[in-house]
Design a protein around this motif. Structure first.
Motif, mmCIF file in Angstrom:
data_model
loop_
_atom_site.group_PDB
_atom_site.id
_atom_site.type_symbol
_atom_site.label_atom_id
_atom_site.label_comp_id
_atom_site.label_asym_id
_atom_site.label_seq_id
_atom_site.Cartn_x
_atom_site.Cartn_y
_atom_site.Cartn_z
ATOM 1 N N LEU A 78 2.609 0.550 -20.595
ATOM 2 C CA LEU A 78 1.610 1.042 -19.591
ATOM 3 C C LEU A 78 2.885 1.070 -18.207
ATOM 4 C CD1 LEU A 78 -0.906 1.880 -17.991
ATOM 5 C CD2 LEU A 78 -1.350 -0.390 -17.694
ATOM 6 N N VAL A 79 2.942 2.238 -18.007
ATOM 7 C CA VAL A 79 4.207 2.358 -16.880
ATOM 8 C C VAL A 79 3.429 2.811 -15.445
ATOM 9 C CG1 VAL A 79 6.172 3.500 -16.164
ATOM 10 C CG2 VAL A 79 5.764 2.998 -18.586
ATOM 11 N N THR A 80 3.687 1.994 -14.316
ATOM 12 C CA THR A 80 3.187 2.356 -13.144
ATOM 13 C C THR A 80 4.234 3.163 -12.275
ATOM 14 O OG1 THR A 80 1.679 0.305 -13.328
ATOM 15 C CG2 THR A 80 1.960 1.212 -11.053
ATOM 16 N N VAL A 81 4.035 4.274 -11.975
ATOM 17 C CA VAL A 81 4.811 5.014 -11.051
ATOM 18 C C VAL A 81 4.015 5.300 -9.734
ATOM 19 C CG1 VAL A 81 6.034 7.394 -11.057
ATOM 20 C CG2 VAL A 81 5.645 6.073 -13.366
ATOM 21 N N VAL A 82 4.975 5.360 -8.604
ATOM 22 C CA VAL A 82 4.728 5.878 -7.545
ATOM 23 C C VAL A 82 5.430 7.259 -7.081
ATOM 24 C CG1 VAL A 82 3.485 3.805 -6.503
ATOM 25 C CG2 VAL A 82 6.020 4.328 -6.099
ATOM 26 N N ALA A 83 5.006 8.096 -6.325
ATOM 27 C CA ALA A 83 5.815 9.237 -6.031
ATOM 28 C C ALA A 83 5.191 10.050 -4.748
ATOM 29 C CB ALA A 83 5.655 10.349 -7.131
ATOM 30 N N ASP A 122 0.808 -1.323 -0.173
ATOM 31 C CA ASP A 122 0.036 0.030 -0.087
ATOM 32 C C ASP A 122 0.883 1.122 0.235
ATOM 33 O OD1 ASP A 122 -1.522 2.185 0.667
ATOM 34 O OD2 ASP A 122 -2.868 0.887 1.710
ATOM 35 N N TYR A 123 1.347 1.758 -1.061
ATOM 36 C CA TYR A 123 1.983 2.706 -1.431
ATOM 37 C C TYR A 123 1.681 4.145 -0.605
ATOM 38 C CZ TYR A 123 4.806 -0.056 -4.683
ATOM 39 O OH TYR A 123 5.532 -1.147 -5.344
ATOM 40 N N GLU A 124 0.382 4.442 -0.544
ATOM 41 C CA GLU A 124 -0.178 5.599 0.245
ATOM 42 C C GLU A 124 0.372 5.305 1.718
ATOM 43 O OE1 GLU A 124 -4.097 8.202 0.820
ATOM 44 O OE2 GLU A 124 -3.966 6.337 -0.484
ATOM 45 N N ARG A 125 0.116 4.227 2.288
ATOM 46 C CA ARG A 125 0.325 4.289 3.695
ATOM 47 C C ARG A 125 2.050 4.019 4.080
ATOM 48 N NH1 ARG A 125 -3.226 0.291 7.161
ATOM 49 N NH2 ARG A 125 -5.308 1.220 6.686
ATOM 50 N N ALA A 126 2.669 3.709 2.804
ATOM 51 C CA ALA A 126 4.215 3.534 3.040
ATOM 52 C C ALA A 126 4.719 5.144 2.591
ATOM 53 C CB ALA A 126 4.767 2.512 1.909
ATOM 54 N N GLY A 127 4.033 6.189 2.525
ATOM 55 C CA GLY A 127 4.453 7.478 2.357
ATOM 56 C C GLY A 127 4.347 7.877 0.702
ATOM 57 N N TYR A 128 4.034 7.288 -0.084
ATOM 58 C CA TYR A 128 4.024 7.551 -1.635
ATOM 59 C C TYR A 128 2.373 7.625 -1.952
ATOM 60 C CZ TYR A 128 8.936 6.415 -0.960
ATOM 61 O OH TYR A 128 10.100 6.435 -0.591
#
Length: 172
Positions: free
Chosen positions: A118-123, A70-76
């Motif tokens: 299709l590129v998945t990116v987290v930031a 869960d990237y949101e919970r991990a700070g992204y």
């Protein structure tokens, strides 16, 4: 409901019912799917399951075991899908290069549209997202659309779960 002993028949793809049951168990919960538990459920030996898993891995059918983050919970908090176009002769190479960019967590090659990656990116923020997009453009990718991802859920493919009846599958 405990499934019966799988048939030994092999499909055209080379997978029999036991292989499909193993794949289903690994898709449901690879971290906790021990060969002993799968063996007990399928009424075969644990060594048979271990050998089958090794074969599925060596044949490239099972290609890895991944943590779902869960990237949101991990700070992204920004998870974005970038629909990109790459020249066909360079698509595979550009996809591999894009995977090396910090923040890129996934690539899917698409064979049926102009936007063929299709590129998945987290930031963490939009500045970081913009920097990632610029880096991809430097490689020669053209970014068409950007879609913010709110959620991402997957389920095992029903043909690997032993629930081929429509009423046992989740509603579409």
């Amino acid at each position: 409901m405990r499934p019966g002993r799988p048939r030994a028949s092999t499909t055209l793809e080379g997978l029999d019912d036991l292989d499909r049951a193993i794949i289903g168990a690994l898709q449901r919960d690879a971290r906790h799917a021990s060969s002993g538990d799968i063996a007990e459920a399928m009424d075969v030996s644990a060594s048979t399951i271990r050998k089958r898993i090794q074969r599925l891995e060596s044949e490239g059918i099972v290609t890895g075991y991944h943590a779902t983050v869960d990237y949101e919970r991990a700070g992204y908090p920004l998870a974005v899908l970038l629909f990109c176009t790459a020249p066909i002769p360079e698509r595979e190479e550009l996809a591999a290069r894009a995977l090396g960019v910090d923040g890129v967590v996934g690539i899917k090659e698409i064979a049926t549209s102009e936007e063929n990656l299709l590129v998945t990116v987290v930031a963490e923020n939009t500045d970081e997202l913009t920097a990632i997009a610029r880096r991809l453009a430097e490689f020669g990718l053209t970014i068409g659309e950007e879609e913010l991802v709110r959620g991402d859920e997957t389920v095992p493919f029903y043909r690997f779960t032993g629930t081929e009846d429509d009423e046992e599958r989740p509603a579409a």
